[in-house]
Design an enzyme around this catalytic site. Structure first.
Site, PDB file in Angstrom:
ATOM      1  N   ASP A  30       0.864  -1.189   0.000  1.00  0.00           N
ATOM      2  CA  ASP A  30       0.000   0.000   0.000  1.00  0.00           C
ATOM      3  C   ASP A  30       0.898   1.235   0.000  1.00  0.00           C
ATOM      4  O   ASP A  30       2.012   1.201   0.533  1.00  0.00           O
ATOM      5  CB  ASP A  30      -0.893  -0.004   1.256  1.00  0.00           C
ATOM      6  CG  ASP A  30      -2.105   0.908   1.116  1.00  0.00           C
ATOM      7  OD1 ASP A  30      -3.237   0.383   1.047  1.00  0.00           O
ATOM      8  OD2 ASP A  30      -1.920   2.145   1.063  1.00  0.00           O
ATOM      9  N   GLU A 152     -18.646  -5.985   6.260  1.00  0.00           N
ATOM     10  CA  GLU A 152     -17.912  -5.502   7.424  1.00  0.00           C
ATOM     11  C   GLU A 152     -18.543  -6.136   8.664  1.00  0.00           C
ATOM     12  O   GLU A 152     -19.751  -6.334   8.731  1.00  0.00           O
ATOM     13  CB  GLU A 152     -17.954  -3.981   7.498  1.00  0.00           C
ATOM     14  CG  GLU A 152     -17.186  -3.362   6.350  1.00  0.00           C
ATOM     15  CD  GLU A 152     -17.025  -1.863   6.462  1.00  0.00           C
ATOM     16  OE1 GLU A 152     -17.153  -1.305   7.560  1.00  0.00           O
ATOM     17  OE2 GLU A 152     -16.752  -1.246   5.420  1.00  0.00           O
ATOM     18  N   GLY A 261     -26.113   2.613   4.944  1.00  0.00           N
ATOM     19  CA  GLY A 261     -24.976   3.524   4.808  1.00  0.00           C
ATOM     20  C   GLY A 261     -23.741   2.703   4.537  1.00  0.00           C
ATOM     21  O   GLY A 261     -23.827   1.576   4.059  1.00  0.00           O
ATOM     22  N   CYS A 264     -20.008   1.104   0.856  1.00  0.00           N
ATOM     23  CA  CYS A 264     -20.304   0.308  -0.343  1.00  0.00           C
ATOM     24  C   CYS A 264     -21.673   0.588  -0.948  1.00  0.00           C
ATOM     25  O   CYS A 264     -21.760   1.131  -2.046  1.00  0.00           O
ATOM     26  CB  CYS A 264     -20.172  -1.164  -0.014  1.00  0.00           C
ATOM     27  SG  CYS A 264     -18.528  -1.581   0.568  1.00  0.00           S
TER      28      CYS A 264
HETATM   29  C1  UGA Z   1     -22.311  -4.661   1.802  1.00  0.00           C
HETATM   30  C2  UGA Z   1     -22.830  -6.000   1.243  1.00  0.00           C
HETATM   31  O1  UGA Z   1     -23.761  -6.578   2.183  1.00  0.00           O
HETATM   32  C3  UGA Z   1     -21.668  -6.969   1.023  1.00  0.00           C
HETATM   33  O2  UGA Z   1     -22.150  -8.165   0.444  1.00  0.00           O
HETATM   34  C4  UGA Z   1     -20.668  -6.294   0.083  1.00  0.00           C
HETATM   35  O3  UGA Z   1     -19.539  -7.139  -0.144  1.00  0.00           O
HETATM   36  C5  UGA Z   1     -20.190  -4.999   0.707  1.00  0.00           C
HETATM   37  O4  UGA Z   1     -21.321  -4.133   0.918  1.00  0.00           O
HETATM   38  C6  UGA Z   1     -19.221  -4.375  -0.253  1.00  0.00           C
HETATM   39  O5  UGA Z   1     -19.606  -4.030  -1.361  1.00  0.00           O
HETATM   40  O6  UGA Z   1     -18.028  -4.336   0.067  1.00  0.00           O
HETATM   41  P1  UGA Z   1     -21.565  -3.829   4.213  1.00  0.00           P
HETATM   42  O7  UGA Z   1     -21.442  -2.480   3.604  1.00  0.00           O
HETATM   43  O8  UGA Z   1     -20.487  -4.347   5.108  1.00  0.00           O
HETATM   44  O9  UGA Z   1     -21.741  -4.938   3.074  1.00  0.00           O
HETATM   45  O10 UGA Z   1     -22.897  -3.795   5.089  1.00  0.00           O
HETATM   46  P2  UGA Z   1     -24.340  -4.469   5.089  1.00  0.00           P
HETATM   47  O11 UGA Z   1     -24.392  -5.503   6.138  1.00  0.00           O
HETATM   48  O12 UGA Z   1     -24.764  -4.840   3.733  1.00  0.00           O
HETATM   49  O13 UGA Z   1     -25.208  -3.236   5.588  1.00  0.00           O
HETATM   50  C7  UGA Z   1     -25.300  -2.059   4.793  1.00  0.00           C
HETATM   51  C8  UGA Z   1     -26.238  -1.067   5.429  1.00  0.00           C
HETATM   52  O14 UGA Z   1     -27.587  -1.498   5.290  1.00  0.00           O
HETATM   53  C9  UGA Z   1     -26.024  -0.828   6.921  1.00  0.00           C
HETATM   54  O15 UGA Z   1     -26.080   0.560   7.170  1.00  0.00           O
HETATM   55  C10 UGA Z   1     -27.192  -1.553   7.568  1.00  0.00           C
HETATM   56  O16 UGA Z   1     -27.563  -0.974   8.782  1.00  0.00           O
HETATM   57  C11 UGA Z   1     -28.269  -1.370   6.512  1.00  0.00           C
HETATM   58  N1  UGA Z   1     -29.356  -2.375   6.565  1.00  0.00           N
HETATM   59  C12 UGA Z   1     -29.061  -3.690   6.387  1.00  0.00           C
HETATM   60  C13 UGA Z   1     -30.657  -1.979   6.762  1.00  0.00           C
HETATM   61  O17 UGA Z   1     -30.959  -0.766   6.916  1.00  0.00           O
HETATM   62  N2  UGA Z   1     -31.658  -2.907   6.805  1.00  0.00           N
HETATM   63  C14 UGA Z   1     -31.393  -4.240   6.634  1.00  0.00           C
HETATM   64  O18 UGA Z   1     -32.355  -5.030   6.676  1.00  0.00           O
HETATM   65  C15 UGA Z   1     -30.075  -4.635   6.425  1.00  0.00           C
END
Ligand code: UGA
Length: 436
Positions: A30, A152, A261, A264
């Site tokens: 990096d 995450e 949020g 990603c």
């Molecule tokens: C997301 C995807 O879930 C992963 O599969 C992907 O690899 C990743 O982006 C990426 O592109 O690197 P992540 O950003 O870690 O993963 O988080 P998520 O668990 O997907 O949650 C995203 C947001 O959605 C959070 O703010 C969470 O609070 C919100 N969320 C999730 C809701 O508001 N309602 C739900 O039912 C689920």
């Protein structure tokens, strides 16, 4: 297998440590010297469960090292490029500077037979363009695209035992060789029957962005239902339970609340939309603009609920529980919690925010807010308590004990995770999102 990982952010650092954990010999590279020094010393530069232990054991095994010098990639056989593609400062599209710089600099250190593997989330068409660059500068190397789906908070598990593997490869012998190399890299996952989809570059790129677009759409769908529920006296959490029993719909990612949020989902749907517009296909993804708007409206709705309950924001003392974009993370990128806290403060509220992991990051980004280390300290004399990030400690909080500390017992449940009956029984006014 000898593996280099270019870009040691969230994705790259976890990937590098995980590959060493699986028995490969790995160098993580990096340009950020501070980050590399921390990783080399076994100090995780971000909060991620299990990552610290895996980093330490991989370093101790002697199979993992870190460097700021791209020349150290020389002699390794498979090179993962895992640099960031943030939203550009002047629009919705992805900023491709880091990807282009990484490929430009790596190309001079490749040897015949090397496989370069793109992991970054990129606009469709990027891999073909980069393959062209490699053809000119390192003609005997092969490019593959292998998107990453880690979440995450579950990054270690998702990297070691992914739910699927996607390889985008060119046609012919070079493509077959790349598949063979990737199968060796992921031997443990492949051996345990992980589904593996071998396809072309464009499909591999699109799998990643369409998966995130689908997840974002699912969340905004239920949040749109929450808006309707609010106006009609229905309960969106019961609605989600009921429709979620249909296996075709499924209950996961149907939690209505303040919305999505992180680094990603928000930027990926915007970049997807920008790319589709570039291709003259704006109509195909028009719905993503709505998905984004619904999502952002939920943040405004939480601010509105605080205002309604307090009878105004000027001088209102608000405790915000949670700052990270989701629990088990210290990531505040595009965090609904931080946006709400900032909007409340900008409207004259006196905000004290807390989070078990994200205060250092949040206080750098939003120095105007007041921070408290514990929820008890944050809620002292509060007029309104707002829960936005559903850390287990906050979900399990005792409403009776908390009630002793506040000025008024008003709670806004930004994630619909508290038990309304329990909070009401303890004398609180409870407001959820999309619930009576
Ligand atoms: C997301 C995807 O879930 C992963 O599969 C992907 O690899 C990743 O982006 C990426 O592109 O690197 P992540 O950003 O870690 O993963 O988080 P998520 O668990 O997907 O949650 C995203 C947001 O959605 C959070 O703010 C969470 O609070 C919100 N969320 C999730 C809701 O508001 N309602 C739900 O039912 C689920």
């Amino acid at each position: 297998m000898r593996i280099s990982v270019i870009g040691c952010g969230y994705l790259g650092a976890v990937h590098a440590a995980a590959m060493a954990h699986l028995g490969h010999e790995v160098v993580g590279i990096d340009v950020d010297a501070e980050r590399i020094a921390a990783l080399a010393a076994g100090r995780p530069p971000f909060f991620e469960p299990e990552f610290g232990d895996m980093l330490a054991s991989s370093l101790a095994s002697g199979r993992l090292r870190f460097s700021t010098d791209m020349a150290d990639a020389e002699g390794y056989e498979v090179h993962f490029v895992a640099v960031g593609t943030p939203q550009s400062a002047d629009g919705q599209a992805a900023d491709m500077r880091f990807v282009d710089a990484a490929f430009g600099s790596l190309a001079g250190h490749l040897r015949p037979g090397d496989v370069v593997v793109g992991k970054s989330t990129v606009p469709v068409g990027t891999a073909s363009r980069l393959a062209e660059l490699l053809r000119e500068r390192a003609p005997e190397a092969t490019l593959a695209w292998n998107p990453e789906f880690l979440r995450e908070g579950f990054a270690v598990k998702d990297t070691i035992a992914p739910d699927r593997l996607v390889y985008g490869v060119p046609d012919g012998d070079a493509g077959e060789r790349a598949v063979g190399r990737l199968d060796e890299v992921y031997a443990s996952a492949v051996g345990s029957g992980t589904p593996r989809i071998v396809t072309d570059y464009a499909t591999a790129e699109l799998v990643k962005v369409s998966a995130n677009a689908f997840l974002a759409t699912k969340i905004s769908f239920i949040n749109a239902m929450a808006e309707i529920a609010e106006a009609t006296g229905a309960d969106v959490t019961k609605l989600a339970d009921a429709i979620g029993h249909d296996a075709r719909i499924g209950r996961r990612f149907l939690n209505a609340g303040v919305g999505f949020g992180g680094g990603c989902l928000p930027k990926d749907i915007r970049a997807f939309s920008a790319r589709a517009h570039e291709l003259g296909l704006g109509d195909s993804v028009k719905f993503l603009d709505e998905v984004d708007k619904i999502n952002l409206r939920r943040r405004a709705r939480v601010v509105q609920l605080v205002e309604e309950e307090a009878g105004g924001l000027e001088g209102t003392k608000v405790a915000v529980l949670g700052l990270a974009f989701k629990p088990h993370s210290d990531d505040i990128r595009d965090s609904p919690a931080l946006t709400v806290a900032q909007q409340l403060a900008a409207s004259g509220a006196v905000v004290t925010a807390t989070d078990p992991a994200a205060i250092p990051n949040a206080s750098r980004r939003a120095p105007e807010l007041t921070y408290a280390e514990t929820p008890e300290a944050a809620v002292a004399d509060a007029d309104v308590v707002v829960l936005i990030t559903e850390w287990p400690d906050y979900v399990g909080i005792d409403p009776a004990a908390l009630g002793e500390l506040v000025r008024r017992r008003v709670v806004i449940d930004g994630r619909n995770v508290l038990d309304p009956a329990r909070w009401r029984a303890a004398g609180w006014t409870y407001r959820g999102l999309g619930r009576r």
